[in-house]
Motif scaffolding. Structure first.
Motif, PDB file in Angstrom:
ATOM      1  N   LEU A 186     -15.607   2.818  -4.667  1.00  0.00           N
ATOM      2  CA  LEU A 186     -15.209   2.216  -5.938  1.00  0.00           C
ATOM      3  C   LEU A 186     -13.698   2.252  -6.148  1.00  0.00           C
ATOM      4  CD1 LEU A 186     -17.989   3.602  -8.306  1.00  0.00           C
ATOM      5  CD2 LEU A 186     -17.720   1.247  -7.516  1.00  0.00           C
ATOM      6  N   ALA A 187     -13.119   3.462  -6.128  1.00  0.00           N
ATOM      7  CA  ALA A 187     -11.685   3.550  -6.420  1.00  0.00           C
ATOM      8  C   ALA A 187     -11.119   4.890  -5.987  1.00  0.00           C
ATOM      9  CB  ALA A 187     -11.427   3.353  -7.920  1.00  0.00           C
ATOM     10  N   ARG A 188      -9.874   4.857  -5.584  1.00  0.00           N
ATOM     11  CA  ARG A 188      -9.052   6.076  -5.467  1.00  0.00           C
ATOM     12  C   ARG A 188      -8.295   6.169  -6.787  1.00  0.00           C
ATOM     13  NH1 ARG A 188      -4.367   5.204  -1.606  1.00  0.00           N
ATOM     14  NH2 ARG A 188      -3.468   4.390  -3.514  1.00  0.00           N
ATOM     15  N   TRP A 227      -5.844  13.163  -1.884  1.00  0.00           N
ATOM     16  CA  TRP A 227      -6.299  12.194  -2.882  1.00  0.00           C
ATOM     17  C   TRP A 227      -7.739  12.456  -3.308  1.00  0.00           C
ATOM     18  CZ3 TRP A 227     -10.571   9.533  -1.207  1.00  0.00           C
ATOM     19  CH2 TRP A 227     -10.787   9.522   0.186  1.00  0.00           C
ATOM     20  N   TRP A 228      -8.091  11.847  -4.446  1.00  0.00           N
ATOM     21  CA  TRP A 228      -9.467  11.897  -4.940  1.00  0.00           C
ATOM     22  C   TRP A 228      -9.930  10.490  -5.318  1.00  0.00           C
ATOM     23  CZ3 TRP A 228      -5.836  15.492  -6.672  1.00  0.00           C
ATOM     24  CH2 TRP A 228      -6.032  16.781  -6.179  1.00  0.00           C
ATOM     25  N   GLY A 229     -11.148  10.172  -4.906  1.00  0.00           N
ATOM     26  CA  GLY A 229     -11.717   8.869  -5.236  1.00  0.00           C
ATOM     27  C   GLY A 229     -13.188   8.995  -5.560  1.00  0.00           C
ATOM     28  N   LEU A 230     -13.825   7.874  -5.878  1.00  0.00           N
ATOM     29  CA  LEU A 230     -15.232   7.861  -6.261  1.00  0.00           C
ATOM     30  C   LEU A 230     -16.009   6.861  -5.416  1.00  0.00           C
ATOM     31  CD1 LEU A 230     -14.902   7.987 -10.154  1.00  0.00           C
ATOM     32  CD2 LEU A 230     -15.612   9.841  -8.624  1.00  0.00           C
ATOM     33  N   ASN A 243      -2.216  18.192 -14.891  1.00  0.00           N
ATOM     34  CA  ASN A 243      -2.833  18.884 -13.758  1.00  0.00           C
ATOM     35  C   ASN A 243      -1.987  18.864 -12.493  1.00  0.00           C
ATOM     36  OD1 ASN A 243      -5.857  19.727 -14.371  1.00  0.00           O
ATOM     37  ND2 ASN A 243      -5.455  17.835 -15.498  1.00  0.00           N
ATOM     38  N   GLY A 244      -0.788  18.308 -12.576  1.00  0.00           N
ATOM     39  CA  GLY A 244       0.066  18.252 -11.394  1.00  0.00           C
ATOM     40  C   GLY A 244      -0.348  17.194 -10.394  1.00  0.00           C
ATOM     41  N   TRP A 245      -1.082  16.170 -10.856  1.00  0.00           N
ATOM     42  CA  TRP A 245      -1.507  15.079  -9.990  1.00  0.00           C
ATOM     43  C   TRP A 245      -0.638  13.854 -10.239  1.00  0.00           C
ATOM     44  CZ3 TRP A 245      -7.127  15.432 -12.233  1.00  0.00           C
ATOM     45  CH2 TRP A 245      -7.690  16.670 -11.875  1.00  0.00           C
ATOM     46  N   THR A 246      -0.782  12.868  -9.375  1.00  0.00           N
ATOM     47  CA  THR A 246      -0.123  11.574  -9.539  1.00  0.00           C
ATOM     48  C   THR A 246      -1.185  10.483  -9.585  1.00  0.00           C
ATOM     49  OG1 THR A 246       1.865  12.286  -8.350  1.00  0.00           O
ATOM     50  CG2 THR A 246       1.476   9.918  -8.500  1.00  0.00           C
ATOM     51  N   PRO A 247      -1.173   9.596 -10.597  1.00  0.00           N
ATOM     52  CA  PRO A 247      -2.129   8.486 -10.599  1.00  0.00           C
ATOM     53  C   PRO A 247      -1.924   7.617  -9.363  1.00  0.00           C
ATOM     54  CG  PRO A 247      -1.031   8.683 -12.730  1.00  0.00           C
ATOM     55  CD  PRO A 247      -0.286   9.567 -11.775  1.00  0.00           C
ATOM     56  N   MET A 248      -3.021   7.285  -8.682  1.00  0.00           N
ATOM     57  CA  MET A 248      -2.942   6.487  -7.459  1.00  0.00           C
ATOM     58  C   MET A 248      -4.087   5.490  -7.420  1.00  0.00           C
ATOM     59  SD  MET A 248      -1.912   9.304  -4.555  1.00  0.00           S
ATOM     60  CE  MET A 248      -0.384  10.235  -4.684  1.00  0.00           C
ATOM     61  N   LEU A 249      -4.156   4.644  -8.418  1.00  0.00           N
ATOM     62  CA  LEU A 249      -5.286   3.731  -8.530  1.00  0.00           C
ATOM     63  C   LEU A 249      -5.278   2.686  -7.418  1.00  0.00           C
ATOM     64  CD1 LEU A 249      -7.737   2.680 -10.100  1.00  0.00           C
ATOM     65  CD2 LEU A 249      -6.168   1.284 -11.456  1.00  0.00           C
ATOM     66  N   LEU A 250      -6.401   2.613  -6.731  1.00  0.00           N
ATOM     67  CA  LEU A 250      -6.654   1.576  -5.734  1.00  0.00           C
ATOM     68  C   LEU A 250      -8.146   1.310  -5.801  1.00  0.00           C
ATOM     69  CD1 LEU A 250      -5.054  -0.010  -3.517  1.00  0.00           C
ATOM     70  CD2 LEU A 250      -5.987   1.628  -1.875  1.00  0.00           C
ATOM     71  N   ALA A 251      -8.542   0.097  -6.181  1.00  0.00           N
ATOM     72  CA  ALA A 251      -9.938  -0.137  -6.534  1.00  0.00           C
ATOM     73  C   ALA A 251     -10.578  -1.260  -5.739  1.00  0.00           C
ATOM     74  CB  ALA A 251     -10.040  -0.446  -8.033  1.00  0.00           C
ATOM     75  N   PHE A 296      -9.611  -0.586  -2.009  1.00  0.00           N
ATOM     76  CA  PHE A 296      -9.922   0.808  -1.697  1.00  0.00           C
ATOM     77  C   PHE A 296     -10.825   0.902  -0.471  1.00  0.00           C
ATOM     78  CE2 PHE A 296     -12.752   4.599  -2.711  1.00  0.00           C
ATOM     79  CZ  PHE A 296     -11.880   5.524  -2.160  1.00  0.00           C
ATOM     80  N   ARG A 297     -11.827   0.022  -0.396  1.00  0.00           N
ATOM     81  CA  ARG A 297     -12.727   0.051   0.768  1.00  0.00           C
ATOM     82  C   ARG A 297     -11.959  -0.162   2.059  1.00  0.00           C
ATOM     83  NH1 ARG A 297     -14.428  -3.713   3.809  1.00  0.00           N
ATOM     84  NH2 ARG A 297     -13.825  -5.369   2.354  1.00  0.00           N
ATOM     85  N   GLN A 298     -11.078  -1.154   2.094  1.00  0.00           N
ATOM     86  CA  GLN A 298     -10.300  -1.425   3.303  1.00  0.00           C
ATOM     87  C   GLN A 298      -9.370  -0.266   3.622  1.00  0.00           C
ATOM     88  OE1 GLN A 298      -8.377  -5.216   2.665  1.00  0.00           O
ATOM     89  NE2 GLN A 298     -10.312  -6.260   2.281  1.00  0.00           N
ATOM     90  N   TRP A 299      -8.755   0.303   2.603  1.00  0.00           N
ATOM     91  CA  TRP A 299      -7.867   1.446   2.822  1.00  0.00           C
ATOM     92  C   TRP A 299      -8.647   2.640   3.358  1.00  0.00           C
ATOM     93  CZ3 TRP A 299      -8.087   6.262   0.487  1.00  0.00           C
ATOM     94  CH2 TRP A 299      -6.991   7.098   0.729  1.00  0.00           C
ATOM     95  N   LEU A 300      -9.856   2.884   2.798  1.00  0.00           N
ATOM     96  CA  LEU A 300     -10.676   4.008   3.239  1.00  0.00           C
ATOM     97  C   LEU A 300     -11.120   3.828   4.688  1.00  0.00           C
ATOM     98  CD1 LEU A 300     -12.010   6.666   2.483  1.00  0.00           C
ATOM     99  CD2 LEU A 300     -13.952   5.364   1.569  1.00  0.00           C
ATOM    100  N   GLU A 301     -11.441   2.599   5.073  1.00  0.00           N
ATOM    101  CA  GLU A 301     -11.798   2.336   6.463  1.00  0.00           C
ATOM    102  C   GLU A 301     -10.624   2.651   7.393  1.00  0.00           C
ATOM    103  OE1 GLU A 301     -12.959  -1.730   6.299  1.00  0.00           O
ATOM    104  OE2 GLU A 301     -15.054  -1.292   5.742  1.00  0.00           O
TER     105      GLU A 301
END
Length: 319
Positions: free
Chosen positions: A115-117, A249-252, A286-294, A298-303
């Motif tokens: 879905l998204a990072r 990173w964290w994604g769903l 929380n010391g994170w950085t927003p990194m939205l990729l949806a 996101f699927r292509q990046w995750l691959e």
């Protein structure tokens, strides 16, 4: 000193949330965040922050967080693939991608709906103040003389700290199969080992090392971000000659059992969260950085990230 280029995470790692906001997504009946690994880890913290924001905005009638301390990695993925419910969202991170590769499981991007990072945390290479490593160049020179010489602490084997060490060594031109990596159950314990001098060097998340750096208990040598970090007097890896940007990173992920309308609704939810000012504020706390990729991006990046991780794990001798 000549150093090679190694890019991790792709250009999309710099796609930060604009914070301009979008229309409210369709209200979900029930959302359940599925968190592989320990209940006290960063993945669980990410899920709880997501839960609080969705509840506050009333974007779902019911929001839960389910942690699986004994069912992390490929077991959690297999259960999710086989029985993922309509509102279940699995939290993914670099460690999950690496565990799937090391266990020879099916690639995550092909067995789930990415879905998204949504966020990430920059890493910092730190040294004990009593160590001989005063600068990144000191570390780089020692690593090139003897890749097995400098012992570097970090979280679990194959986790983001370990992957970053491997990518850094590759960028320097060192033999990754000879690296001396001291793994700890989590990043905080690895940082503690550097603080008390048991290990001279370590990679740690910005949140884990920031207070120690301010107190002088750790010396920062380099940061994995694209720009210098506030409160950390250290250059980026790029400035140091290693063309590398890297974030934990964290994604769903959603179940492939979902129909297109439900996938679209969950994607709209992720985009609404990632583009909200409240999410940017939560990340800052929380010391994170927003990194939205949806969506497809996101699927292509995750691959691509899965392919890079597979290759790197092989270079590290873990596959």
């Amino acid at each position: 000193m000549r150093r090679r280029s190694v890019f991790a995470l792709g250009a999309g790692v710099l796609a930060l949330a604009a914070g301009c906001g979008t229309a409210d997504p369709p209200v979900q009946r029930e959302i359940a965040f599925v968190v592989p690994g320990p209940s006290g880890g960063q993945n669980a913290a990410f899920a709880r922050v997501m839960k609080a924001l969705i509840e506050h905005r009333r974007w779902a009638h019911k929001v839960g967080v389910s942690t699986r301390p004994g069912g992390g990695g490929t077991l959690a993925i297999a259960r999710f693939v086989a029985a993922g419910r309509q509102g279940d969202l699995m939290v993914a991170d670099p460690a999950l991608v690496a565990v799937a590769a090391m266990d020879r499981a099916a690639p995550i991007a092909g067995s789930t709906w990415p879905l998204a990072r949504l966020a990430g945390q920059w890493e910092v290479l730190v040294a004990s103040p009593a160590s001989r490593f005063r600068t990144f160049d000191d570390f780089a020179a020692a690593l090139l003389r003897d890749p097995a010489g400098p012992k570097v602490a970090g979280g679990a084997t194959g986790g983001p700290d370990h992957l970053l060490y491997g990518l850094t060594a590759q960028g320097l031109g060192a033999d990754t199969r000879l690296l001396d990596y001291a793994s700890f159950p989590n990043g905080a314990q690895a940082v503690d080992a550097v603080v008390d001098g048991r290990v001279a060097l370590g990679f740690g998340g910005h949140r884990d090392v920031a207070a120690h750096i301010r107190a002088g208990r750790l010396r920062p040598l380099a940061v994995s971000a694209s720009a210098r970090l506030e409160g950390v007097d250290a250059p980026t890896l790029i400035e140091s000659g290693v063309r590398l940007i890297y974030a934990n990173w964290w994604g769903l992920l959603a179940s492939r059992r979902l129909g297109q309308p439900q996938r679209d609704a969950l994607l709209a939810l992720c985009q609404a969260v990632g583009e909200s000012g409240a999410w940017a504020q939560a990340c800052s706390r929380n010391g994170w950085t927003p990194m939205l990729l949806a969506g497809d991006d996101f699927r292509q990046w995750l691959e691509a990230e899965t392919g890079r991780t597979d290759k790197l794990l092989g270079d590290l001798g873990l596959l």
